[in-house]
Design a protein around this motif. Sequence first.
Motif, PDB file in Angstrom:
ATOM      1  N   LYS A   1      55.315  62.216  54.180  1.00  0.00           N
ATOM      2  CA  LYS A   1      55.520  63.517  54.823  1.00  0.00           C
ATOM      3  C   LYS A   1      55.332  64.651  53.826  1.00  0.00           C
ATOM      4  O   LYS A   1      54.763  65.696  54.162  1.00  0.00           O
ATOM      5  CB  LYS A   1      56.920  63.590  55.448  1.00  0.00           C
ATOM      6  CG  LYS A   1      57.054  62.754  56.711  1.00  0.00           C
ATOM      7  CD  LYS A   1      58.452  62.838  57.275  1.00  0.00           C
ATOM      8  CE  LYS A   1      58.594  61.965  58.512  1.00  0.00           C
ATOM      9  NZ  LYS A   1      59.946  61.961  59.043  1.00  0.00           N
ATOM     10  N   LEU A   2      55.817  64.432  52.603  1.00  0.00           N
ATOM     11  CA  LEU A   2      55.673  65.445  51.571  1.00  0.00           C
ATOM     12  C   LEU A   2      54.193  65.680  51.259  1.00  0.00           C
ATOM     13  O   LEU A   2      53.755  66.833  51.120  1.00  0.00           O
ATOM     14  CB  LEU A   2      56.423  65.017  50.305  1.00  0.00           C
ATOM     15  CG  LEU A   2      56.437  65.997  49.155  1.00  0.00           C
ATOM     16  CD1 LEU A   2      57.139  67.291  49.559  1.00  0.00           C
ATOM     17  CD2 LEU A   2      57.116  65.395  47.942  1.00  0.00           C
ATOM     18  N   LYS A   3      53.416  64.579  51.176  1.00  0.00           N
ATOM     19  CA  LYS A   3      51.974  64.724  50.927  1.00  0.00           C
ATOM     20  C   LYS A   3      51.314  65.475  52.078  1.00  0.00           C
ATOM     21  O   LYS A   3      50.464  66.346  51.855  1.00  0.00           O
ATOM     22  CB  LYS A   3      51.330  63.355  50.735  1.00  0.00           C
ATOM     23  CG  LYS A   3      51.628  62.735  49.383  1.00  0.00           C
ATOM     24  CD  LYS A   3      50.947  61.396  49.232  1.00  0.00           C
ATOM     25  CE  LYS A   3      51.307  60.764  47.879  1.00  0.00           C
ATOM     26  NZ  LYS A   3      50.716  59.433  47.730  1.00  0.00           N
ATOM     27  N   ALA A   4      51.732  65.115  53.308  1.00  0.00           N
ATOM     28  CA  ALA A   4      51.167  65.808  54.475  1.00  0.00           C
ATOM     29  C   ALA A   4      51.524  67.281  54.432  1.00  0.00           C
ATOM     30  O   ALA A   4      50.678  68.152  54.706  1.00  0.00           O
ATOM     31  CB  ALA A   4      51.679  65.167  55.765  1.00  0.00           C
ATOM     32  N   LEU A   5      52.773  67.600  54.102  1.00  0.00           N
ATOM     33  CA  LEU A   5      53.193  68.999  53.998  1.00  0.00           C
ATOM     34  C   LEU A   5      52.442  69.720  52.890  1.00  0.00           C
ATOM     35  O   LEU A   5      52.067  70.893  53.031  1.00  0.00           O
ATOM     36  CB  LEU A   5      54.708  69.092  53.753  1.00  0.00           C
ATOM     37  CG  LEU A   5      55.591  68.765  54.960  1.00  0.00           C
ATOM     38  CD1 LEU A   5      57.055  68.739  54.538  1.00  0.00           C
ATOM     39  CD2 LEU A   5      55.379  69.787  56.066  1.00  0.00           C
TER      40      LEU A   5
ATOM     41  N   SER B   1      59.316  56.144  51.027  1.00  0.00           N
ATOM     42  CA  SER B   1      57.865  56.099  51.237  1.00  0.00           C
ATOM     43  C   SER B   1      57.470  57.029  52.377  1.00  0.00           C
ATOM     44  O   SER B   1      56.481  57.770  52.272  1.00  0.00           O
ATOM     45  CB  SER B   1      57.454  54.656  51.553  1.00  0.00           C
ATOM     46  OG  SER B   1      56.081  54.591  51.825  1.00  0.00           O
ATOM     47  N   ASP B   2      58.275  57.010  53.466  1.00  0.00           N
ATOM     48  CA  ASP B   2      58.008  57.893  54.604  1.00  0.00           C
ATOM     49  C   ASP B   2      58.132  59.354  54.182  1.00  0.00           C
ATOM     50  O   ASP B   2      57.280  60.190  54.524  1.00  0.00           O
ATOM     51  CB  ASP B   2      59.000  57.568  55.737  1.00  0.00           C
ATOM     52  CG  ASP B   2      58.678  58.334  57.007  1.00  0.00           C
ATOM     53  OD1 ASP B   2      57.500  58.393  57.376  1.00  0.00           O
ATOM     54  OD2 ASP B   2      59.634  58.862  57.617  1.00  0.00           O
ATOM     55  N   ALA B   3      59.194  59.656  53.425  1.00  0.00           N
ATOM     56  CA  ALA B   3      59.391  61.030  52.950  1.00  0.00           C
ATOM     57  C   ALA B   3      58.247  61.446  52.031  1.00  0.00           C
ATOM     58  O   ALA B   3      57.784  62.588  52.087  1.00  0.00           O
ATOM     59  CB  ALA B   3      60.733  61.141  52.230  1.00  0.00           C
ATOM     60  N   GLU B   4      57.777  60.507  51.201  1.00  0.00           N
ATOM     61  CA  GLU B   4      56.666  60.809  50.296  1.00  0.00           C
ATOM     62  C   GLU B   4      55.391  61.108  51.091  1.00  0.00           C
ATOM     63  O   GLU B   4      54.667  62.054  50.790  1.00  0.00           O
ATOM     64  CB  GLU B   4      56.436  59.602  49.368  1.00  0.00           C
ATOM     65  CG  GLU B   4      55.716  59.936  48.094  1.00  0.00           C
ATOM     66  CD  GLU B   4      55.701  58.750  47.140  1.00  0.00           C
ATOM     67  OE1 GLU B   4      54.592  58.315  46.794  1.00  0.00           O
ATOM     68  OE2 GLU B   4      56.784  58.287  46.754  1.00  0.00           O
TER      69      GLU B   4
ATOM     70  N   LEU C   1      49.122  70.464  54.221  1.00  0.00           N
ATOM     71  CA  LEU C   1      49.244  71.603  55.146  1.00  0.00           C
ATOM     72  C   LEU C   1      49.430  72.904  54.373  1.00  0.00           C
ATOM     73  O   LEU C   1      48.856  73.939  54.734  1.00  0.00           O
ATOM     74  CB  LEU C   1      50.422  71.396  56.111  1.00  0.00           C
ATOM     75  CG  LEU C   1      50.185  70.402  57.248  1.00  0.00           C
ATOM     76  CD1 LEU C   1      51.474  70.213  58.036  1.00  0.00           C
ATOM     77  CD2 LEU C   1      49.069  70.881  58.170  1.00  0.00           C
ATOM     78  N   ARG C   2      50.231  72.867  53.321  1.00  0.00           N
ATOM     79  CA  ARG C   2      50.441  74.072  52.516  1.00  0.00           C
ATOM     80  C   ARG C   2      49.135  74.523  51.884  1.00  0.00           C
ATOM     81  O   ARG C   2      48.799  75.717  51.882  1.00  0.00           O
ATOM     82  CB  ARG C   2      51.490  73.809  51.427  1.00  0.00           C
ATOM     83  CG  ARG C   2      51.915  75.090  50.690  1.00  0.00           C
ATOM     84  CD  ARG C   2      52.702  74.799  49.445  1.00  0.00           C
ATOM     85  NE  ARG C   2      51.954  74.097  48.427  1.00  0.00           N
ATOM     86  CZ  ARG C   2      51.035  74.655  47.622  1.00  0.00           C
ATOM     87  NH1 ARG C   2      50.733  75.916  47.740  1.00  0.00           N
ATOM     88  NH2 ARG C   2      50.406  73.941  46.721  1.00  0.00           N
ATOM     89  N   GLU C   3      48.374  73.549  51.354  1.00  0.00           N
ATOM     90  CA  GLU C   3      47.088  73.900  50.748  1.00  0.00           C
ATOM     91  C   GLU C   3      46.134  74.474  51.804  1.00  0.00           C
ATOM     92  O   GLU C   3      45.452  75.474  51.558  1.00  0.00           O
ATOM     93  CB  GLU C   3      46.460  72.666  50.086  1.00  0.00           C
ATOM     94  CG  GLU C   3      47.156  72.231  48.801  1.00  0.00           C
ATOM     95  CD  GLU C   3      46.578  70.956  48.223  1.00  0.00           C
ATOM     96  OE1 GLU C   3      45.506  70.491  48.699  1.00  0.00           O
ATOM     97  OE2 GLU C   3      47.194  70.411  47.282  1.00  0.00           O
ATOM     98  N   THR C   4      46.125  73.830  52.977  1.00  0.00           N
ATOM     99  CA  THR C   4      45.274  74.324  54.070  1.00  0.00           C
ATOM    100  C   THR C   4      45.715  75.721  54.486  1.00  0.00           C
ATOM    101  O   THR C   4      44.879  76.626  54.673  1.00  0.00           O
ATOM    102  CB  THR C   4      45.351  73.365  55.275  1.00  0.00           C
ATOM    103  OG1 THR C   4      44.970  72.061  54.843  1.00  0.00           O
ATOM    104  CG2 THR C   4      44.438  73.804  56.402  1.00  0.00           C
ATOM    105  N   ASP C   5      47.045  75.901  54.624  1.00  0.00           N
ATOM    106  CA  ASP C   5      47.571  77.221  54.983  1.00  0.00           C
ATOM    107  C   ASP C   5      47.243  78.251  53.913  1.00  0.00           C
ATOM    108  O   ASP C   5      46.910  79.409  54.219  1.00  0.00           O
ATOM    109  CB  ASP C   5      49.095  77.159  55.202  1.00  0.00           C
ATOM    110  CG  ASP C   5      49.466  76.458  56.502  1.00  0.00           C
ATOM    111  OD1 ASP C   5      48.553  76.196  57.309  1.00  0.00           O
ATOM    112  OD2 ASP C   5      50.666  76.173  56.698  1.00  0.00           O
TER     113      ASP C   5
END
Length: 163
Positions: A110-114, A105-108, A117-121
């Motif tokens: 983090k993956l959503k956050a990344l 769940s934590d990795a998921e 971030l990727r979309e924002t980047d």
Amino acid sequence: ELEKKLHAAEKARSEVVAAAEAADFRVAAAESVSKSLRAEAREAEDKLQSLENAREVDAQRVAELKQKLHAAEQAKTEVSAAVQAANFRAATAESAMKSLQAEASDAESKLKALELLRETDAQLLAELRQKLHAAEQTKVEIAPAARLADAQAAIQKSTAAAW
């Protein structure tokens, strides 16, 4: 008198014969009873021997049952220990599974956050490219004007020097 004695002797002999016959009868009866008692004694001995044999068989059966009971108790103890070990392993596995689920769940997250971030980047990169393109356009448009201004400044300088 001799006749009386003879008569008494015959009577005594008759009594002795009768007593002997009665004694023979009693002896025969006693022998019959003795035979019957011996037969009963043999039957009792046979029954006693049969009971003794049955007791020995029962004693062996009891010993076998005690051995089986001991083996069953030992197996029960082993099974109980195995069940406790299996329960411990199941609890450990369940705890590990919950830990792994929490990590997943934590990795998921983090993956959503990344991903965000990727979309924002990606958006920022697209905006920067647009700005760079616009700057390059402006540079292309400004460069001739700047050269023209530089040329005009040079001409004015040289004209001013010439005067």
